[in-house]
Design an enzyme around this catalytic site. Sequence first.
Site, mmCIF file in Angstrom:
data_model
loop_
_atom_site.group_PDB
_atom_site.id
_atom_site.type_symbol
_atom_site.label_atom_id
_atom_site.label_comp_id
_atom_site.label_asym_id
_atom_site.label_seq_id
_atom_site.Cartn_x
_atom_site.Cartn_y
_atom_site.Cartn_z
ATOM 1 N N CYS A 58 -3.380 -13.885 6.400
ATOM 2 C CA CYS A 58 -3.308 -13.445 4.999
ATOM 3 C C CYS A 58 -2.151 -14.089 4.235
ATOM 4 C CB CYS A 58 -3.203 -11.935 4.929
ATOM 5 S SG CYS A 58 -4.472 -11.114 5.886
ATOM 6 N N HIS A 95 -0.667 -9.827 -1.691
ATOM 7 C CA HIS A 95 -1.882 -9.893 -0.884
ATOM 8 C C HIS A 95 -2.655 -8.584 -1.063
ATOM 9 C CE1 HIS A 95 -4.699 -10.139 2.268
ATOM 10 N NE2 HIS A 95 -4.060 -9.349 3.100
ATOM 11 N N ASN A 153 -10.370 -6.935 1.232
ATOM 12 C CA ASN A 153 -9.313 -7.812 1.727
ATOM 13 C C ASN A 153 -9.953 -9.109 2.225
ATOM 14 O OD1 ASN A 153 -7.406 -9.151 3.293
ATOM 15 N ND2 ASN A 153 -6.661 -7.297 4.316
HETATM 16 C C1 LIG Z 1 -6.150 1.324 8.062
HETATM 17 C C2 LIG Z 1 -5.591 2.394 7.165
HETATM 18 C C3 LIG Z 1 -6.374 2.453 5.868
HETATM 19 C C4 LIG Z 1 -5.681 3.736 7.854
HETATM 20 O O1 LIG Z 1 -5.156 4.732 7.006
HETATM 21 P P1 LIG Z 1 -4.070 5.755 7.541
HETATM 22 O O2 LIG Z 1 -3.780 6.645 6.417
HETATM 23 O O3 LIG Z 1 -2.932 4.975 8.135
HETATM 24 O O4 LIG Z 1 -4.889 6.478 8.659
HETATM 25 P P2 LIG Z 1 -4.320 7.062 10.033
HETATM 26 O O5 LIG Z 1 -4.487 6.033 11.095
HETATM 27 O O6 LIG Z 1 -2.983 7.691 9.804
HETATM 28 O O7 LIG Z 1 -5.353 8.217 10.310
HETATM 29 C C5 LIG Z 1 -5.380 9.387 9.481
HETATM 30 C C6 LIG Z 1 -6.660 10.126 9.768
HETATM 31 O O8 LIG Z 1 -7.774 9.380 9.283
HETATM 32 C C7 LIG Z 1 -8.695 9.119 10.355
HETATM 33 N N1 LIG Z 1 -9.211 7.773 10.169
HETATM 34 C C8 LIG Z 1 -8.650 6.606 10.570
HETATM 35 N N2 LIG Z 1 -9.421 5.572 10.179
HETATM 36 C C9 LIG Z 1 -10.455 6.092 9.489
HETATM 37 C C10 LIG Z 1 -11.570 5.540 8.837
HETATM 38 N N3 LIG Z 1 -11.776 4.205 8.785
HETATM 39 N N4 LIG Z 1 -12.427 6.374 8.221
HETATM 40 C C11 LIG Z 1 -12.240 7.707 8.270
HETATM 41 N N5 LIG Z 1 -11.207 8.296 8.885
HETATM 42 C C12 LIG Z 1 -10.321 7.489 9.487
HETATM 43 C C13 LIG Z 1 -7.879 9.258 11.618
HETATM 44 O O9 LIG Z 1 -8.698 9.628 12.702
HETATM 45 C C14 LIG Z 1 -6.924 10.362 11.243
HETATM 46 O O10 LIG Z 1 -7.598 11.619 11.353
HETATM 47 P P3 LIG Z 1 -6.800 12.955 11.810
HETATM 48 O O11 LIG Z 1 -5.763 13.175 10.735
HETATM 49 O O12 LIG Z 1 -7.870 13.983 11.823
HETATM 50 O O13 LIG Z 1 -6.208 12.628 13.133
HETATM 51 C C15 LIG Z 1 -4.114 2.116 6.826
HETATM 52 O O14 LIG Z 1 -3.299 2.321 7.950
HETATM 53 C C16 LIG Z 1 -3.857 0.727 6.320
HETATM 54 O O15 LIG Z 1 -4.318 0.362 5.256
HETATM 55 N N6 LIG Z 1 -3.050 -0.069 7.044
HETATM 56 C C17 LIG Z 1 -2.659 -1.383 6.653
HETATM 57 C C18 LIG Z 1 -3.884 -2.199 6.596
HETATM 58 C C19 LIG Z 1 -3.669 -3.563 6.157
HETATM 59 O O16 LIG Z 1 -3.134 -3.765 5.128
HETATM 60 N N7 LIG Z 1 -4.157 -4.490 6.961
HETATM 61 C C20 LIG Z 1 -4.271 -5.828 6.645
HETATM 62 C C21 LIG Z 1 -2.951 -6.478 6.563
HETATM 63 S S1 LIG Z 1 -3.218 -8.123 6.235
#
Ligand SMILES: CC(C)(COP(=O)(O)OP(=O)(O)OC[C@H]1O[C@@H](n2cnc3c(N)ncnc32)[C@H](O)[C@@H]1OP(=O)(O)O)[C@@H](O)C(=O)NCCC(=O)NCCS
Length: 336
Positions: free
Chosen positions: A125, A261, A292
């Site tokens: 990215c 990004h 993304n």
């Molecule tokens: C991936 C992302 C959206 C997940 O969101 P988050 O708020 O961190 O989610 P968490 O991992 O803390 O999980 C929170 C809850 O959502 C659930 N969950 C995780 N992924 C999920 C999905 N895709 N759909 C639905 N629920 C989801 C988890 O099971 C958890 O449930 P619980 O509270 O009952 O245990 C987020 O971490 C993110 O955007 N990270 C950076 C991504 C990024 O920028 N990547 C590319 C970089 S180049």
Amino acid sequence: MTARAVLRQAEPVRHSRILGIGGERGSRSVTNDEIAGPIDSSDEWIRQRTGIVTRRRATDDVDVLDLAEAAARRAMDAAGVTGAEIDTIVLSTITYFHQTPSAAAVLADRLGATPAAAYDISAACAGYAYGIGQADAMVRAGTARHVLVIGAEKLSDIIDPTDRSISFLLGDGAGAAVVGPSDTPGIGPTVWGSDGAKSQAIRQTHSWSELRRDADLGWPTLRQDGQTVFKWASFQMAPVAAKAMAEAGVQPEDIQVFVPHQANMRIIDQMVKQLGLPESVVVARDIADTGNTSAASIPLAVDRLLTEGKARSGDLALQIGFGAGLVYAAQVVVLP
Ligand SMILES: CC(C)(COP(=O)(O)OP(=O)(O)OC[C@H]1O[C@@H](n2cnc3c(N)ncnc32)[C@H](O)[C@@H]1OP(=O)(O)O)[C@@H](O)C(=O)NCCC(=O)NCCS
């Protein structure tokens, strides 16, 4: 004794700038409802946690080179430069599935840019911002005159529809820029780096050689530790962007456009807050309906802001790419 010859070196030029930008998105809009089932998610969850409403994906008959070519042609048109005038092509992609030859060399031929120097870079990215940094240096050093920088990804080729860690974020597209000589400074110093200790935070499930040994592993796809990446991007990337402004000798008040990004709307909001950007700054939010697109996300977002008249030629834009590696790069540029 005969005197040794003294080498002549390339004649440097004072400044470089982006001469034109172009983009191409996958033709299909894919809704959250369409992909939520296999990951037990929902339109509401995806919107709230990522800001993504739809993402753009390409059809089966379109590959990453097709996306790259379309974006490159638009950038060359915008710059008023023909294929014959391009002497270097730097293409960033993680979705061209040939170890060799490079996608850039094949693209050079398609664009009529032969014999341009052509190579691919792997900076995920951050690839576009890495490429702009390289192009700026090459043009100013006099080793290239017109560099075509492209970020192109067909990420739908490496997603697993049942993966809830990253696949639902990803879209397909390409963005390109032509960088050339300029009378005035158009690209500030590039602040870039890596943190390989976090190499597993965004990763391929298994390597091609593991697949060769065990065909049952199936086609490799992407995974990420969402929270690790979220925290790193939200809190460690704003200082990198701030340093790019400092090195370019500008303040947040001098910036008209901010193009981070397009990874997650919450990361974008957090960075705007930490950088203390004034409300007048136009912030790219292309992720909402593009998703993304990795290396393509910055040029696609810039192209859209320019096309929609939200940003103007001559505006100062702060751009920062970050992702798998982990790697990052930022610079302040003058928009074409
Ligand atoms: C991936 C992302 C959206 C997940 O969101 P988050 O708020 O961190 O989610 P968490 O991992 O803390 O999980 C929170 C809850 O959502 C659930 N969950 C995780 N992924 C999920 C999905 N895709 N759909 C639905 N629920 C989801 C988890 O099971 C958890 O449930 P619980 O509270 O009952 O245990 C987020 O971490 C993110 O955007 N990270 C950076 C991504 C990024 O920028 N990547 C590319 C970089 S180049």
